[in-house]
Design a protein around this motif. Structure first.
Motif, short mmCIF file in Angstrom:
data_model
loop_
_atom_site.label_atom_id
_atom_site.label_comp_id
_atom_site.label_asym_id
_atom_site.label_seq_id
_atom_site.Cartn_x
_atom_site.Cartn_y
_atom_site.Cartn_z
N THR A 86 1.05 -1.49 -0.15
CA THR A 86 0.50 0.18 -0.07
C THR A 86 0.52 0.95 0.31
OG1 THR A 86 -1.19 -1.36 1.74
CG2 THR A 86 -1.90 1.11 1.07
N CYS A 87 0.04 2.38 -1.19
CA CYS A 87 1.66 3.54 -1.18
C CYS A 87 0.73 4.20 -0.40
CB CYS A 87 1.60 4.60 -2.58
SG CYS A 87 1.50 6.14 -1.65
N HIS A 88 1.48 4.70 1.36
CA HIS A 88 1.37 5.75 2.39
C HIS A 88 0.88 6.79 1.87
CE1 HIS A 88 5.54 7.83 1.63
NE2 HIS A 88 5.00 8.30 1.36
N HIS A 89 1.33 7.58 0.55
CA HIS A 89 1.06 8.97 0.59
C HIS A 89 -1.08 8.62 -0.45
CE1 HIS A 89 1.10 12.59 -2.37
NE2 HIS A 89 1.69 12.85 -1.40
N CYS A 90 -1.30 7.60 -1.11
CA CYS A 90 -2.34 7.77 -2.02
C CYS A 90 -3.43 6.57 -1.08
CB CYS A 90 -2.08 7.78 -3.40
SG CYS A 90 -1.57 6.72 -3.70
N GLY A 91 -2.65 5.63 -0.95
CA GLY A 91 -3.19 4.72 -0.48
C GLY A 91 -3.41 3.37 -1.40
N VAL A 115 7.66 3.26 -7.64
CA VAL A 115 7.14 4.40 -8.00
C VAL A 115 5.35 4.19 -8.07
CG1 VAL A 115 6.55 6.46 -9.68
CG2 VAL A 115 8.64 5.24 -9.68
N CYS A 116 5.15 5.12 -7.08
CA CYS A 116 3.51 4.31 -6.93
C CYS A 116 2.95 4.97 -7.93
CB CYS A 116 2.82 5.46 -5.61
SG CYS A 116 1.52 5.07 -5.91
N GLU A 117 2.13 3.99 -8.78
CA GLU A 117 1.64 3.63 -9.94
C GLU A 117 0.09 4.62 -10.13
OE1 GLU A 117 0.28 -0.71 -9.29
OE2 GLU A 117 3.15 -0.68 -8.54
N HIS A 118 0.00 4.93 -8.71
CA HIS A 118 -1.15 5.82 -8.78
C HIS A 118 -1.26 7.83 -8.39
CE1 HIS A 118 -3.21 1.85 -8.34
NE2 HIS A 118 -2.17 1.19 -7.12
N CYS A 119 -0.03 7.57 -7.22
CA CYS A 119 0.09 9.52 -6.99
C CYS A 119 1.53 9.70 -7.94
CB CYS A 119 -0.49 9.48 -5.83
SG CYS A 119 1.33 8.56 -4.70
N SER A 120 2.66 8.86 -8.32
CA SER A 120 3.53 8.76 -9.22
C SER A 120 4.94 9.06 -7.54
CB SER A 120 3.93 9.97 -10.12
OG SER A 120 3.11 9.48 -10.96
ZN LIG Z 1 0.06 6.81 -4.22
#
Ligand SMILES: [Zn+2]
Length: 623
Positions: free
Chosen positions: A564-569, A581-586
């Protein structure tokens, strides 16, 4: 003070001499503000100031070789080991008849038969795959076998659970029979105890570890194991009602500390105090046997209230030498502080090779701050050198074994009876242990037979012994270095943070070579190797220990902390690179740091919603 807390009376004579030095347990807090305590089967109300909570702490010291060690001590350890094995045998028989009793029940039998048939099929398929692999000399995974194994694994789990459930259901109808089995086990243990020729203190010690191990394996669903005797073991002395430190040094107790410094016989160096223990090797003798060790008394036993409850000396083997240590289990005043720190941290454990060494922990302290714990390259390369030493020993042994094999047909007649048969067996064996060959070489010394070969073997033996000792001592030393590094890290952590959150990780699952589904654990060899190096269970132990000392709280966090990305969830597909690199929020993050941040946030509450949503895949695939 919580209910069930162990306490002592501040004034030992408060309720009269018969209660002096007795312990009590807290029952409840009365509306009057007094505590109700249970003191030797009597309930009493006391003021909070009248009682002091106590706790058990173990103090360990190193010992040096006992000058008065003799064959009788060795024999006593042997008898204790034999008694253990007898108890294990009794336990196995007991378990078997218990299973048979329930398994024969009409409701259970068909379910058990089904589970057994599946287990047999599973074993057969695995054997077949193994043969195939040996024949082709490669790790093949024939799809039809893999498929079937996967199916069996699920069915087997199901069948076993059904049988277990049914056993539990019918158990109540077998009350008298189960009681009879328990009685039989008890009687068998009693008989074994009588036949063990052990003094009560020694068989008590074995019985205690047997009972403890028994309840542990029953919880885990495993079996008790036999112990091979190799001279290792322990001596235990129970101190009735606990001894004060003065009692221990005063010399009236079965374990004694003589604080007069005495030189070590046969060697120079510092004079040391002595530990003496009654070890009861001569049954029926008026004078129990005393065994003494010079003790490395590097710090004193606690001052103030302290009751030593038992003394345990362990003897273990490191290469060809013996190591002794003593543990005093002491009851002391519970001074556990409550941590004053309001800071918390999240720790992600793992083992990952980085430019700074083997990363074993990433700690997130909030406010964008993280740091890591590494095992240094220096430490790692030293461990690798120790492995090389072991390989060199294996190689040297294989070479001398091959030479012996090659020249065996030219051996002279008149092979001595003393070792002839053993040597013959070693020559025939495809693989041998260094210790077995060394043993024969030592026997050979007394016989002037085949001197050319003997000289070569003796040269191998003496160099192997030196290497063996160096390897074992180096390894021991490097493991101590790691423990010390972990201890200091944990102490610092516990002093700084009042709440320590650790990402729960199932170490046993990582250790398994095969997953439950019958497929191989995808971790490559190198990773398994680093797992051993990191030895995260030791790290967790140290954190728990230091947290207890400083009064910090340790929490274990489960959930999808890695993905889980801590930034965007959002959920990410994680690769092998540290940076992701987060696939959702980069957002770019370090995988371990991301996990540590999620752990600190308390993954469970944070991700509960996501785990429950049906379109989401769970973190661990369930078969
Ligand atoms: Zn993210």
């Amino acid at each position: 003070m919580k209910p069930a807390t162990k306490v002592r009376l501040r004034d030992p004579l408060m309720f009269g001499p018969e209660f002096a030095d007795k312990l009590a347990t807290v029952q409840e807090l009365r509306p009057s503000g007094k505590f109700r305590i249970k003191l030797v089967n009597e309930l009493r109300d006391v003021d909070p100031d009248d009682i002091i909570p106590v706790t058990t702490i173990a103090y360990q010291y190193g010992l040096m070789d006992p000058p008065d060690w003799d064959q009788d001590c060795h024999e006593q350890l042997f008898l204790m080991n034999r008694f253990w094995n007898t108890l294990v045998e009794i336990e196995h028989e007991h378990r078997a008849s218990y299973r048979k009793l329930l398994g024969d029940a009409a409701e259970v039998a068909p379910l058990e038969a089904r589970a057994n048939a599946l287990a047999t099929e599973q074993a057969d398929l695995r054997a077949e795959r193994k043969q195939l692999r040996q024949a082709t000399r490669s790790k093949v995974n024939p799809p039809e076998i893999t498929e079937r194994l996967r199916a069996i694994s699920a069915e087997l789990q199901h069948a076993r659970q059904a049988a277990k459930h049914m056993r539990a259901t019918v158990k109540d109808t077998f009350g008298p029979q189960i009681k009879a089995l328990d009685n039989a086990r008890f009687e068998a243990a009693k008989k074994a105890r009588k036949e063990s020729k052990l003094y009560w203190a020694n068989y008590n010690a074995v019985m205690q570890s047997y009972e403890a191990a028994r309840s542990r394996v029953m919880k885990e669903g495993t079996e008790l194991k036999f112990h091979r005797f190799d001279g290792q073991g322990r001596f235990v002395v129970q101190m009735m009602n606990g001894s004060t430190v003065e009692g221990l040094t005063g010399g009236t107790r079965p374990a004694r500390l003589d604080m007069n410094l005495q030189p070590i016989p046969g060697r120079g160096g510092k004079a040391r105090p002595r530990l003496a223990m009654k070890i009861y090797t001569h049954i029926g003798d008026q004078q129990p046997r005393m065994l003494t060790w010079p003790i490395i008394y590097n710090r004193p036993l606690p001052e103030g209230y302290c009751r030593i409850q038992n003394v345990v000396v362990t003897r273990r083997r490191v290469a060809t030498k013996w190591r002794y240590a003593v543990v005093f289990t002491c009851l002391v005043d519970d001074m556990t502080p409550i941590s004053q720190s309001h800071l918390s941290c999240g720790i992600n454990l793992g083992f990952r090779m980085t430019s700074r060494g083997l990363r074993v922990a990433t700690i997130h302290t909030g406010h964008y701050a993280s740091y890591q714990l590494h095992l240094s390259h220096f430490w790692m390369s030293h461990m690798a050198k120790i492995d090389v030493m072991q390989q060199q020993r294996d190689q040297a042994r294989n070479e001398i074994h091959a030479r012996l094999k090659a020249q065996w047909p030219q051996r002279p007649d008149g092979i001595p009876d003393a070792f002839g048969e053993r040597l013959g067996n070693l020559v025939k064996a495809p693989q041998i242990a260094s210790a077995s060959l060394a043993y024969v070489v030592l026997q050979w010394r007394a016989h002037p037979w085949w001197p050319e070969m003997f000289v070569q073997l003796e040269a191998w033996r003496s160099s192997d012994k030196k290497l063996f000792e160096r390897e074992a001592n180096d390894r021991e030393h490097m493991l101590l270095v790691r423990r010390e590094q972990y201890r200091l890290f944990a102490r610092n952590l516990a002093q700084r943070f009042g709440l320590i959150r650790i990402g729960a990780l199932d170490l046993r699952k990582i250790a398994q070579v095969e997953t439950e589904a019958g497929t191989e654990n995808p971790l490559p060899q190198a990773v398994r190797h680093n797992r051993q190096r990191a030895c995260l269970s030791v790290l967790v132990q140290e954190i728990e220990k230091q947290a207890r000392k400083s009064g910090s709280t340790v929490e274990y966090i489960t959930g999808a902390v890695t993905k889980t990305c801590h930034h965007c969830g959002g959920r990410c597909a994680i690769g092998t690179d540290i940076m992701h690199v987060c696939e959702h929020c980069s957002t770019v993050w370090d995988q371990d740091e991301n996990a540590a941040i999620n752990i600190l946030a308390g993954a469970r509450s944070l991700f509960e919603k996501q785990i429950r949503s049906p379109e989401d895949e769970p973190e661990v695939a369930v078969n």
